[in-house]
Design an enzyme around this catalytic site. Structure first.
Site, PDB file in Angstrom:
ATOM      1  N   ASN A 129       0.817  -1.212   0.000  1.00  0.00           N
ATOM      2  CA  ASN A 129       0.000   0.000   0.000  1.00  0.00           C
ATOM      3  C   ASN A 129       0.850   1.261   0.000  1.00  0.00           C
ATOM      4  OD1 ASN A 129      -2.432  -1.378  -0.053  1.00  0.00           O
ATOM      5  ND2 ASN A 129      -2.721  -1.319   2.165  1.00  0.00           N
ATOM      6  N   HIS A 132      -4.093  -9.141   6.328  1.00  0.00           N
ATOM      7  CA  HIS A 132      -3.592  -7.786   6.545  1.00  0.00           C
ATOM      8  C   HIS A 132      -4.713  -6.812   6.930  1.00  0.00           C
ATOM      9  CE1 HIS A 132       0.238  -9.036   4.878  1.00  0.00           C
ATOM     10  NE2 HIS A 132      -0.338  -9.404   3.741  1.00  0.00           N
ATOM     11  N   ASP A 133      -5.636  -6.585   6.009  1.00  0.00           N
ATOM     12  CA  ASP A 133      -6.668  -5.561   6.207  1.00  0.00           C
ATOM     13  C   ASP A 133      -7.629  -5.866   7.351  1.00  0.00           C
ATOM     14  OD1 ASP A 133      -5.515  -4.172   4.117  1.00  0.00           O
ATOM     15  OD2 ASP A 133      -6.864  -5.015   2.621  1.00  0.00           O
TER      16      ASP A 133
END
Length: 312
Positions: free
Chosen positions: A176, A245-246
């Site tokens: 990101n 992750h998110d």
């Protein structure tokens, strides 16, 4: 849970073929502590992201929320926008999976304007949960710098410090941040209250095919779709597990005690060479940035799957 004590969030996402964006949004939908004010899409095909979000809400049987299309290019329009995963494998955008092919929802308007307007109208009440490149957030800060002091918190999945006990195993650049390092530099340098949920902690919590079976066994259409996306992703990357992750960033919006943090000054080192976009973190007790350095991975996974699989 009374609406007035819910945490009001805006989710900024680049949801694609990797299962973690969709799982994070599904976790938010399954968590009564959170009130989703709207969804903003970012990076590359923002219309496509919007369709996947709308399909996810439909499968979850959740009332739709406004979806705002954000910036498809990087902040300075100086980088090629391409679909690459954290493992640098080409993302085929989830073609043919259970979240593909949804109808295009009505564009509610500008993501940047929505972010700015929401924060300015409700000082100290809006949390941004950022699970994609930080282009929309940087643009919002540039358009209206006063949001820095009025946002409740920015919880972002991004970056890596390699300062934890697993540091030697981690790649020094995270996806990101790498996608738009100039935007990340604006956000981290803004002075806004930030929780950085990086690879240091997200790499410690992985889902497996056994988790997919648990999702399917729940009998929920949205969970069957998540399992399909997960299975396809595992097959594509050739692994038996993948990090969540998110969803970890979303979980910290629900329970901030899951992670151990340290206040640190974070700068973004970048140019146009391979490996650009490093997050360099140095301890600073005065910094508004809390960096996650460790996590109770089992407790996080229990929260995630207990929420997703709970009986209605």
């Amino acid at each position: 849970m009374k609406d007035e004590i819910k945490r009001r969030i805006i989710i900024d996402t680049d949801i694609g073929g990797d299962p973690d964006d969709a799982t994070a949004i599904a976790l938010a939908l399954a968590s009564p502590e959170l009130a989703i004010e709207g969804i903003t899409t970012v990076y590359s095909d923002v219309d496509y992201h919007a369709r996947r979000v709308a399909r996810l809400f439909e499968l979850a049987g959740a009332p739709p929320v406004p979806i705002y299309n954000g910036l498809s290019e990087t902040l300075l329009r100086n980088r090629n926008v391409s679909w690459t995963s954290d493992a640098d494998t080409q993302d085929e955008e989830g073609e043919g999976d259970a979240l593909d092919g949804g109808p295009q929802p009505a564009d509610a308007g500008s993501a940047v304007s929505f972010i700015v307007g929401s924060i300015m109208a409700s000082p100290g009440e809006i949390t941004l949960v950022c699970i994609g490149p930080l282009t929309n957030i940087a643009a919002a800060i540039i358009v209206e710098p006063r949001i820095i002091d009025r946002v409740k918190q920015i919880i972002l999945m991004g970056g890596v410090t390699r300062l934890g006990d697993n540091g030697a195993e981690l790649y020094p650049v995270e996806h990101n941040i790498k996608c738009d390092p100039e935007a990340a530099s604006v956000v981290f340098g803004s002075g806004a209250p930030i929780v950085m949920v990086g690879l240091d902690v997200t790499s410690k919590a992985r889902i497996t095919r056994e988790h997919c079976l648990r999702l399917i066994a729940s009998g929920k259409p949205v969970n069957a779709a998540l399992a399909d996306v997960m299975e396809r992703w595992l097959a594509r990357i050739g692994e038996d597990s993948t990090p969540m992750h998110d969803p970890m960033a979303m979980a910290l919006a629900i329970d901030g005690t899951l992670a151990t943090t340290r206040r640190m000054h974070v700068r973004i080192d970048y140019d146009h060479r391979e490996g650009t976009g490093q997050t360099v973190a140095v301890s600073d007790p005065r910094s508004p940035v809390e960096v996650c350095l460790d996590v109770e991975a089992d407790r996080f996974l229990n929260l995630l799957f207990d929420r997703l699989c709970k009986e209605e």
